[in-house]
Enzyme design. Structure first.
Site: not given
Ligand code: THU
Length: 131
Positions: A48, A54, A56
């Site tokens: 999904s 991410c 970071e």
């Protein structure tokens, strides 16, 4: 937690753990706290697609979950040709904890750096929320 050695090396090592079967774009990140500790992260994708996190944000969330909320430097590493800045969501996420952060991006052939406050000027912060 890792001791601060070479942030770019740690970010590059961590991108090997990236779970990026959809984009194929592997990202590693390493964030250094004010006290000199380092936390790493990689991107984690999902079938999904919108649930993808991410690198970071994973690094910063790991640091915060261990009690660290002040950051000095953030390095992002990819294997691409170009060194890309963090996405907008990550800029906002990191700026929650202060915008006095040096952000660096390293790729296979390029290195770029910025001040977080230049990447996200006039950040939305808790100051705008009425109590
Ligand atoms: N990605 C990051 O990990 N950091 C960024 O700042 C930009 C994008 C990831 C998310 C996704 O897994 C892949 O890169 C392609 O967008």
């Amino acid at each position: 937690m890792k001791q601060s050695t070479h942030l770019a090396t740690l970010a590059r090592e961590t991108l090997r753990n990236a779970y990026a079967p959809y984009s194929g774009y592997r990202v590693g990140a390493a964030v250094e706290t004010e006290s000199g500790e380092v936390f790493t992260g990689c991107n984690v994708e999902n079938a999904s697609y919108g649930l993808t996190i991410c690198a970071e944000r994973i690094a910063v969330a790991k640091a915060v979950s261990e009690g660290h909320t002040r950051f000095r430097r953030l390095v992002v590493a990819t294997e691409a040709n170009r060194a890309a800045p963090p996405c907008g969501a990550c800029r906002q996420f990191v700026a929650e904890f202060g915008d006095e952060v040096v952000v660096c991006s390293v790729s296979s052939s390029e290195k770029r750096s910025w001040q977080l406050k230049d990447l996200i000027p006039d950040t939305f912060t808790a100051d705008y929320i009425d109590g």
